[in-house]
Design a protein around this motif. Structure first.
Motif, short mmCIF file in Angstrom:
data_model
loop_
_atom_site.label_atom_id
_atom_site.label_comp_id
_atom_site.label_asym_id
_atom_site.label_seq_id
_atom_site.Cartn_x
_atom_site.Cartn_y
_atom_site.Cartn_z
N VAL A 139 0.84 -1.20 0.00
CA VAL A 139 0.00 0.00 0.00
C VAL A 139 0.87 1.25 0.00
CG1 VAL A 139 -1.88 1.24 1.12
CG2 VAL A 139 -1.76 -1.25 1.29
N ASP A 140 0.60 2.16 -0.93
CA ASP A 140 1.30 3.44 -0.97
C ASP A 140 0.54 4.48 -0.16
OD1 ASP A 140 3.55 2.87 -2.56
OD2 ASP A 140 2.35 2.98 -4.40
N ILE A 141 1.25 5.52 0.23
CA ILE A 141 0.67 6.65 0.94
C ILE A 141 1.18 7.93 0.30
CG2 ILE A 141 2.53 6.64 2.66
CD1 ILE A 141 0.46 7.64 4.72
N GLY A 142 0.34 8.96 0.26
CA GLY A 142 0.77 10.22 -0.34
C GLY A 142 -0.21 11.34 -0.09
N ASN A 143 0.02 12.44 -0.78
CA ASN A 143 -0.85 13.62 -0.72
C ASN A 143 -1.57 13.77 -2.05
OD1 ASN A 143 0.49 14.01 1.69
ND2 ASN A 143 1.53 15.88 1.07
N ALA A 144 -2.70 14.46 -2.02
CA ALA A 144 -3.45 14.67 -3.25
C ALA A 144 -4.15 16.02 -3.23
CB ALA A 144 -4.48 13.55 -3.46
N VAL A 145 -4.44 16.50 -4.41
CA VAL A 145 -5.25 17.71 -4.60
C VAL A 145 -6.43 17.33 -5.49
CG1 VAL A 145 -5.35 20.04 -5.58
CG2 VAL A 145 -3.29 19.28 -4.33
N LEU A 146 -7.63 17.65 -5.04
CA LEU A 146 -8.83 17.53 -5.86
C LEU A 146 -9.26 18.95 -6.23
CD1 LEU A 146 -10.88 14.93 -3.76
CD2 LEU A 146 -8.99 14.53 -5.35
N SER A 147 -9.65 19.16 -7.49
CA SER A 147 -9.93 20.52 -7.95
C SER A 147 -11.09 20.54 -8.94
CB SER A 147 -8.69 21.11 -8.61
OG SER A 147 -8.99 22.34 -9.26
N ARG A 148 -11.93 21.54 -8.78
CA ARG A 148 -13.01 21.74 -9.75
C ARG A 148 -12.45 22.17 -11.10
NH1 ARG A 148 -17.83 21.44 -8.64
NH2 ARG A 148 -17.48 21.73 -6.40
N TRP A 149 -11.23 22.71 -11.09
CA TRP A 149 -10.63 23.22 -12.32
C TRP A 149 -9.41 22.38 -12.70
CZ3 TRP A 149 -11.39 26.66 -8.05
CH2 TRP A 149 -12.63 27.32 -8.10
N PRO A 150 -9.06 22.36 -13.97
CA PRO A 150 -7.94 21.52 -14.41
C PRO A 150 -6.62 21.88 -13.73
CG PRO A 150 -9.24 22.25 -16.29
CD PRO A 150 -9.75 23.02 -15.11
N VAL A 151 -5.79 20.87 -13.56
CA VAL A 151 -4.44 21.03 -13.04
C VAL A 151 -3.51 21.26 -14.22
CG1 VAL A 151 -2.56 19.96 -11.74
CG2 VAL A 151 -4.94 19.54 -11.08
N VAL A 152 -2.89 22.45 -14.29
CA VAL A 152 -2.07 22.79 -15.45
C VAL A 152 -0.57 22.64 -15.18
CG1 VAL A 152 -3.82 24.30 -16.44
CG2 VAL A 152 -2.14 25.25 -14.84
N ASP A 153 -0.20 22.45 -13.93
CA ASP A 153 1.20 22.20 -13.59
C ASP A 153 1.23 21.55 -12.22
OD1 ASP A 153 3.97 22.18 -13.82
OD2 ASP A 153 4.22 24.22 -13.06
N ARG A 154 2.28 20.77 -11.95
CA ARG A 154 2.40 20.13 -10.64
C ARG A 154 3.87 19.86 -10.35
NH1 ARG A 154 -1.14 14.94 -11.49
NH2 ARG A 154 -2.15 16.34 -12.98
N ASP A 155 4.15 19.70 -9.06
CA ASP A 155 5.51 19.37 -8.62
C ASP A 155 5.39 18.75 -7.23
OD1 ASP A 155 8.25 19.15 -8.61
OD2 ASP A 155 8.65 21.30 -8.40
N MET A 156 6.44 18.01 -6.84
CA MET A 156 6.46 17.36 -5.54
C MET A 156 7.79 17.61 -4.87
SD MET A 156 7.63 14.50 -3.68
CE MET A 156 7.87 13.00 -4.63
N LEU A 157 7.75 17.85 -3.56
CA LEU A 157 8.96 18.10 -2.79
C LEU A 157 9.04 17.14 -1.61
CD1 LEU A 157 11.42 20.05 -2.16
CD2 LEU A 157 9.83 21.17 -0.57
N PRO A 158 10.02 16.22 -1.56
CA PRO A 158 10.25 15.44 -0.33
C PRO A 158 10.71 16.38 0.78
CG PRO A 158 11.34 14.45 -2.23
CD PRO A 158 10.93 15.82 -2.64
N LEU A 159 10.17 16.22 1.97
CA LEU A 159 10.52 17.10 3.08
C LEU A 159 11.68 16.51 3.88
CD1 LEU A 159 6.95 18.07 4.29
CD2 LEU A 159 8.51 19.44 2.90
N PRO A 160 12.60 17.36 4.34
CA PRO A 160 13.77 16.86 5.06
C PRO A 160 13.40 16.30 6.43
CG PRO A 160 13.68 19.26 5.15
CD PRO A 160 12.60 18.84 4.22
N ALA A 161 14.11 15.24 6.83
CA ALA A 161 13.94 14.63 8.14
C ALA A 161 15.17 13.80 8.44
CB ALA A 161 12.69 13.77 8.18
N PRO A 162 15.49 13.60 9.71
CA PRO A 162 16.63 12.73 10.05
C PRO A 162 16.44 11.32 9.49
CG PRO A 162 15.89 13.98 11.97
CD PRO A 162 14.87 14.19 10.90
N ALA A 163 17.53 10.69 9.10
CA ALA A 163 17.43 9.38 8.45
C ALA A 163 16.74 8.35 9.33
CB ALA A 163 18.83 8.90 8.06
#
Length: 278
Positions: free
Chosen positions: A79-103
């Motif tokens: 099973v994967d886990i992640g974030n999502a955006v739902l939008s009434r309007w089209p998504v014209v660009d996207r990007d993802m940033l891993p957040l820093p944390a101790p190993a």
């Protein structure tokens, strides 16, 4: 324009019954844009994509780059886990940033950006999920710094202010929330201010999104507190994007089932100039 942020509690608890309750709760809210955290995907299915299809919304999804710690908690390596955006309007660009944390504690938290083709202007929209350990304030401050730079890189080219949503796992008076806002301390990015939408709430309104009244939260014996947020940049021309109303939602059972261990936050933003602002 109605904005919602909500942590959906991944595949924990009675997740199949909760899935139906989540859909019912969102349908009643009639949101324009939703930032979701702890979204599952497995066996060719994706909770966010299913919700988007049922609600007639567009969807952007980003999977955690390091889901192994999550998978061990439920004993399912698929099973994967992640974030999502739902939008009434089209998504014209996207990007993802891993957040820093101790190993030794990194469990793949991330920020997702989606640029939305709004009715009059493009909307730079972000949703994120910070480290959850009570003693991880310093980690969350580092995640704020990374997120703030991410917002700065993607916020331009539109008069609509950036909208940042998420489960920040931090109390409203914490160092990390003040740092993200940039108006109670020096901002993480010079000149970048993000207002906590709850500043516009009725002071008497219930605010706790991590609430001991929720049966999924009660066994933790933790205090009730607001840890889920909608932040918005300063309004654009004529008050574009300013907060008209904000409240807690999805804070009770649906047909006997609590949808998540978190309540949602809902904010209504101005999607055009106010007549009295010119």
């Amino acid at each position: 324009m109605r904005i919602v942020t909500w942590n959906l509690w991944w595949r924990f608890g009675p997740w199949q019954a909760r899935q139906k309750a989540i859909l019912t709760a969102l349908r009643e809210l009639r949101p324009d844009v939703v930032g979701l955290q702890e979204v599952w995907a497995a066996d060719g299915e994706n909770l966010a994509e299913w919700l988007a299809g049922e609600l007639g919304l567009h969807c952007a999804w980003a999977a955690s780059p390091a889901p192994e710690r999550w998978r061990r908690r439920i004993g399912d390596p698929t099973v994967d886990i992640g974030n999502a955006v739902l939008s009434r309007w089209p998504v014209v660009d996207r990007d993802m940033l891993p957040l820093p944390a101790p190993a030794d504690t990194d469990d793949g938290r991330l920020a997702l950006y989606a640029r939305l083709a709004g009715p009059a202007h493009e909307i730079p929209f972000f949703t994120t999920h910070f480290a959850s350990a009570p003693d991880a304030s310093a980690v969350r401050c580092g995640q704020v710094a990374a997120l703030a730079g991410f917002v700065a890189r993607h916020r331009g080219g539109t008069p609509f202010p950036p909208v940042v949503t998420g489960d920040l796992n931090a109390w409203p008076d914490s160092d990390e929330i003040r740092l993200l806002g940039g108006y109670k301390t020096a901002p993480a990015v010079p000149g970048q201010v993000l207002l906590d939408a709850w500043e516009y709430a009725d002071p008497a309104a219930p605010s706790a999104t991590w609430d001991a009244a929720n049966p999924y939260v009660a066994p933790t014996h933790e205090p009730s507190v607001r840890i889920d947020y909608i932040h918005v940049g300063p309004p654009g021309p004529g008050g574009l994007g300013h907060v008209r109303d904000v409240r807690r939602a999805c804070d009770g059972p649906v047909d006997g089932v609590w949808p998540s261990d978190h309540a949602a936050v809902v904010a209504d933003l101005a999607d055009g100039p106010d007549p009295d602002r010119g």
